[in-house]
Scaffold this motif. Structure first.
Motif, mmCIF file in Angstrom:
data_model
loop_
_atom_site.group_PDB
_atom_site.id
_atom_site.type_symbol
_atom_site.label_atom_id
_atom_site.label_comp_id
_atom_site.label_asym_id
_atom_site.label_seq_id
_atom_site.Cartn_x
_atom_site.Cartn_y
_atom_site.Cartn_z
ATOM 1 N N GLY A 72 18.395 -43.918 -12.979
ATOM 2 C CA GLY A 72 17.661 -42.825 -13.595
ATOM 3 C C GLY A 72 17.765 -41.508 -12.848
ATOM 4 N N MET A 73 18.418 -41.496 -11.693
ATOM 5 C CA MET A 73 18.573 -40.286 -10.897
ATOM 6 C C MET A 73 20.036 -39.838 -10.976
ATOM 7 N N HIS A 74 20.246 -38.549 -11.074
ATOM 8 C CA HIS A 74 21.608 -38.029 -11.133
ATOM 9 C C HIS A 74 22.395 -38.506 -9.911
ATOM 10 N N ALA A 75 23.654 -38.842 -10.123
ATOM 11 C CA ALA A 75 24.476 -39.412 -9.047
ATOM 12 C C ALA A 75 24.712 -38.441 -7.895
ATOM 13 N N VAL A 76 24.708 -37.153 -8.170
ATOM 14 C CA VAL A 76 24.922 -36.175 -7.109
ATOM 15 C C VAL A 76 23.720 -35.239 -7.094
ATOM 16 N N ASN A 77 22.779 -35.528 -6.233
ATOM 17 C CA ASN A 77 21.525 -34.799 -6.153
ATOM 18 C C ASN A 77 21.524 -34.014 -4.839
ATOM 19 N N PHE A 78 21.923 -32.742 -4.879
ATOM 20 C CA PHE A 78 22.079 -31.933 -3.671
ATOM 21 C C PHE A 78 20.744 -31.336 -3.220
ATOM 22 N N LEU A 79 19.991 -32.093 -2.470
ATOM 23 C CA LEU A 79 18.702 -31.611 -1.962
ATOM 24 C C LEU A 79 18.772 -31.167 -0.510
ATOM 25 N N GLY A 80 19.870 -31.422 0.155
ATOM 26 C CA GLY A 80 19.976 -31.161 1.587
ATOM 27 C C GLY A 80 19.567 -29.760 2.005
ATOM 28 N N GLY A 115 15.662 -33.736 11.375
ATOM 29 C CA GLY A 115 15.837 -34.552 10.177
ATOM 30 C C GLY A 115 15.075 -34.043 8.982
ATOM 31 N N GLY A 116 13.902 -33.552 9.183
ATOM 32 C CA GLY A 116 13.134 -32.978 8.091
ATOM 33 C C GLY A 116 12.334 -33.987 7.281
ATOM 34 N N SER A 117 11.714 -33.459 6.244
ATOM 35 C CA SER A 117 10.879 -34.254 5.337
ATOM 36 C C SER A 117 11.152 -33.827 3.912
ATOM 37 N N TRP A 118 10.739 -34.648 2.978
ATOM 38 C CA TRP A 118 10.799 -34.282 1.570
ATOM 39 C C TRP A 118 9.765 -35.109 0.822
ATOM 40 N N CYS A 119 9.362 -34.620 -0.335
ATOM 41 C CA CYS A 119 8.440 -35.392 -1.164
ATOM 42 C C CYS A 119 9.233 -35.966 -2.326
ATOM 43 N N THR A 120 9.019 -37.217 -2.596
ATOM 44 C CA THR A 120 9.802 -37.911 -3.610
ATOM 45 C C THR A 120 8.907 -38.759 -4.491
ATOM 46 N N CYS A 121 9.558 -39.449 -5.402
ATOM 47 C CA CYS A 121 8.834 -40.354 -6.303
ATOM 48 C C CYS A 121 8.897 -41.769 -5.787
#
Length: 118
Positions: free
Chosen positions: A90-98, A112-118
């Motif tokens: 269900g997620m796009h194969a190339v998800n450029f969030l970097g 390394g950082g952080s991110w909020c996800t599902c």
């Protein structure tokens, strides 16, 4: 895992050093300190910061919908990975969030950082 310094680490006046797992624990502990009796926009901003993220346009979805309710701390070598390797359904194969992760992450919280996800 990379290590970093957490200036607001609970129980320490000088901060603490740690890995992504330790940053995750520090984020959870910081989030527990948030006063939930404040207006939602204030609570959300404090939770975003506890996650190690700046409150800005790229983090406006964090903790603000039904889906993006998880704080993920990561190792530096995973920041620029895409979904191509893990193939989450269900997620796009190339998800450029970097670039967003690097820009939004509070650098003082560690490598390394952080991110909020599902």
């Amino acid at each position: 895992c990379g290590s970093g310094v957490f200036p607001d680490c609970p129980g320490s006046s000088t901060g603490c050093v740690g890995t992504a797992w330790e940053r995750n624990l520090a984020a959870a502990n910081s989030a527990r300190q948030v006063n939930l009796d404040q207006p939602w926009n204030v609570v959300r901003q404090e939770i975003v910061r506890a996650c190690g993220l700046r409150v800005q346009t790229s983090t406006s979805h964090c903790f603000n919908d039904f889906n993006h309710v998880d704080c993920c701390t990561m190792r530096a070598d995973n920041t620029h990975r895409t979904n191509k390797e893990s193939r989450v359904v269900g997620m796009h194969a190339v998800n450029f969030l970097g670039e967003h992760i690097v820009d939004a992450s509070i650098r003082d919280y560690g490598e390394g950082g952080s991110w909020c996800t599902c």
